[in-house]
Write a protein that holds these residues in place. Sequence first.
Motif, PDB file in Angstrom:
ATOM      1  N   VAL A  15       0.832  -1.206   0.000  1.00 61.79           N
ATOM      2  CA  VAL A  15       0.000   0.000   0.000  1.00 61.79           C
ATOM      3  C   VAL A  15       0.869   1.260   0.000  1.00 61.79           C
ATOM      4  O   VAL A  15       0.762   2.100  -0.896  1.00 61.79           O
ATOM      5  CB  VAL A  15      -0.957   0.010   1.216  1.00 61.79           C
ATOM      6  N   LEU A  19       1.866   3.139  -3.554  1.00 68.09           N
ATOM      7  CA  LEU A  19       1.150   4.404  -3.719  1.00 68.09           C
ATOM      8  C   LEU A  19       2.120   5.565  -3.907  1.00 68.09           C
ATOM      9  O   LEU A  19       1.927   6.415  -4.788  1.00 68.09           O
ATOM     10  CB  LEU A  19       0.256   4.641  -2.501  1.00 68.09           C
ATOM     11  N   SER A  20       3.183   5.590  -3.135  1.00 65.15           N
ATOM     12  CA  SER A  20       4.167   6.660  -3.278  1.00 65.15           C
ATOM     13  C   SER A  20       4.895   6.565  -4.619  1.00 65.15           C
ATOM     14  O   SER A  20       5.134   7.578  -5.289  1.00 65.15           O
ATOM     15  CB  SER A  20       5.181   6.600  -2.134  1.00 65.15           C
ATOM     16  N   THR A 125      -6.099   8.660 -10.668  1.00 59.32           N
ATOM     17  CA  THR A 125      -5.309   8.187  -9.525  1.00 59.32           C
ATOM     18  C   THR A 125      -6.145   8.131  -8.257  1.00 59.32           C
ATOM     19  O   THR A 125      -6.058   7.179  -7.480  1.00 59.32           O
ATOM     20  CB  THR A 125      -4.089   9.100  -9.314  1.00 59.32           C
ATOM     21  N   VAL A 129      -6.939   4.837  -6.009  1.00 56.18           N
ATOM     22  CA  VAL A 129      -6.667   4.774  -4.566  1.00 56.18           C
ATOM     23  C   VAL A 129      -7.936   4.489  -3.801  1.00 56.18           C
ATOM     24  O   VAL A 129      -7.954   3.669  -2.861  1.00 56.18           O
ATOM     25  CB  VAL A 129      -6.024   6.094  -4.096  1.00 56.18           C
ATOM     26  N   PHE A 133      -7.467   0.894  -2.114  1.00 51.39           N
ATOM     27  CA  PHE A 133      -6.837   1.134  -0.813  1.00 51.39           C
ATOM     28  C   PHE A 133      -7.743   1.865   0.163  1.00 51.39           C
ATOM     29  O   PHE A 133      -7.267   2.462   1.124  1.00 51.39           O
ATOM     30  CB  PHE A 133      -5.544   1.948  -0.992  1.00 51.39           C
ATOM     31  N   SER A 169      -4.760   5.787   3.784  1.00 50.43           N
ATOM     32  CA  SER A 169      -4.216   5.723   2.426  1.00 50.43           C
ATOM     33  C   SER A 169      -4.723   6.882   1.573  1.00 50.43           C
ATOM     34  O   SER A 169      -3.986   7.428   0.749  1.00 50.43           O
ATOM     35  CB  SER A 169      -4.605   4.396   1.773  1.00 50.43           C
ATOM     36  N   ARG A 170      -5.969   7.284   1.777  1.00 45.26           N
ATOM     37  CA  ARG A 170      -6.502   8.415   1.015  1.00 45.26           C
ATOM     38  C   ARG A 170      -5.792   9.716   1.405  1.00 45.26           C
ATOM     39  O   ARG A 170      -5.464  10.539   0.549  1.00 45.26           O
ATOM     40  CB  ARG A 170      -8.002   8.539   1.234  1.00 45.26           C
ATOM     41  N   TYR A 173      -2.389   9.868  -0.117  1.00 45.56           N
ATOM     42  CA  TYR A 173      -2.450  10.300  -1.516  1.00 45.56           C
ATOM     43  C   TYR A 173      -2.400  11.824  -1.607  1.00 45.56           C
ATOM     44  O   TYR A 173      -1.637  12.392  -2.402  1.00 45.56           O
ATOM     45  CB  TYR A 173      -3.725   9.759  -2.159  1.00 45.56           C
TER      46      TYR A 173
END
Length: 247
Positions: A15, A19-20, A125, A129, A133, A169-170, A173
Amino acid sequence: MAEDLVLDTAIRDWVLIPLSLVMVLIGILRYFVSKLMRTTQSPDSKIIKEGQVVVRARNLRAAAGFIPVKAFRARKVYFTNEENGLLHVPKDQAQNPQAQMFSDPNMAMDMMKKNLSMIIPQTLTFAWVNFFFSGFVAAKIPFPLTQRFRSMLQNGIDLSTVDVSYVSSRSWYFLNLFGLRGLFSLILGEENATDDTQRMMQMSGFGVDPSKSLGAEKDGLDIVQHDWVLPKFEQRAVSVLRKRLSS
């Protein structure tokens, strides 16, 4: 009381890091796409002329004390005269930057391309996400925070008992979206096309009004108090010469 969570290493591997990495790769890809979509525009002779006039007026303000008062007043009138001064912009000739953008099809098309190159990747994106996630606690900030940061760091997690230092996770982002500016500056250079904060400010359609710079320089030149420094130099030189002769 806030609860402490034990994050699984799989969340870090599947995750946080992906994501990064995806945010960095999308930013680099958007930079090259923006370069391909960018249209080359020939410089406007009027804007160049106005910029040179502003530079000359600034040099006059900076070096006003090195010329006699008569010469300074003549140059000041040449720049600030209400009839034909170089820094005077009549109200009927002052153009709104937004109207100028819509009157120039190339400028409007370039602005639309920039906005599309920002909105479409961000929308895709964020949907990715939010679908894969959503609800994950991706990381923990290594210092305590107040409750005011909960809405910013725990977007998508409706648990008030979780410590504020945990990041969803949001929220990760959004932190990457606005926090990777320094990294992109190192990778792509200072003048890169991935500055989302500047892009969002430019989406309003307002540009730079050259008449404002002329008016500001005219006001600055009007309030300059002339103080000729040459007599002071002569007095200083005479005093130094007298001291040397007396010694």
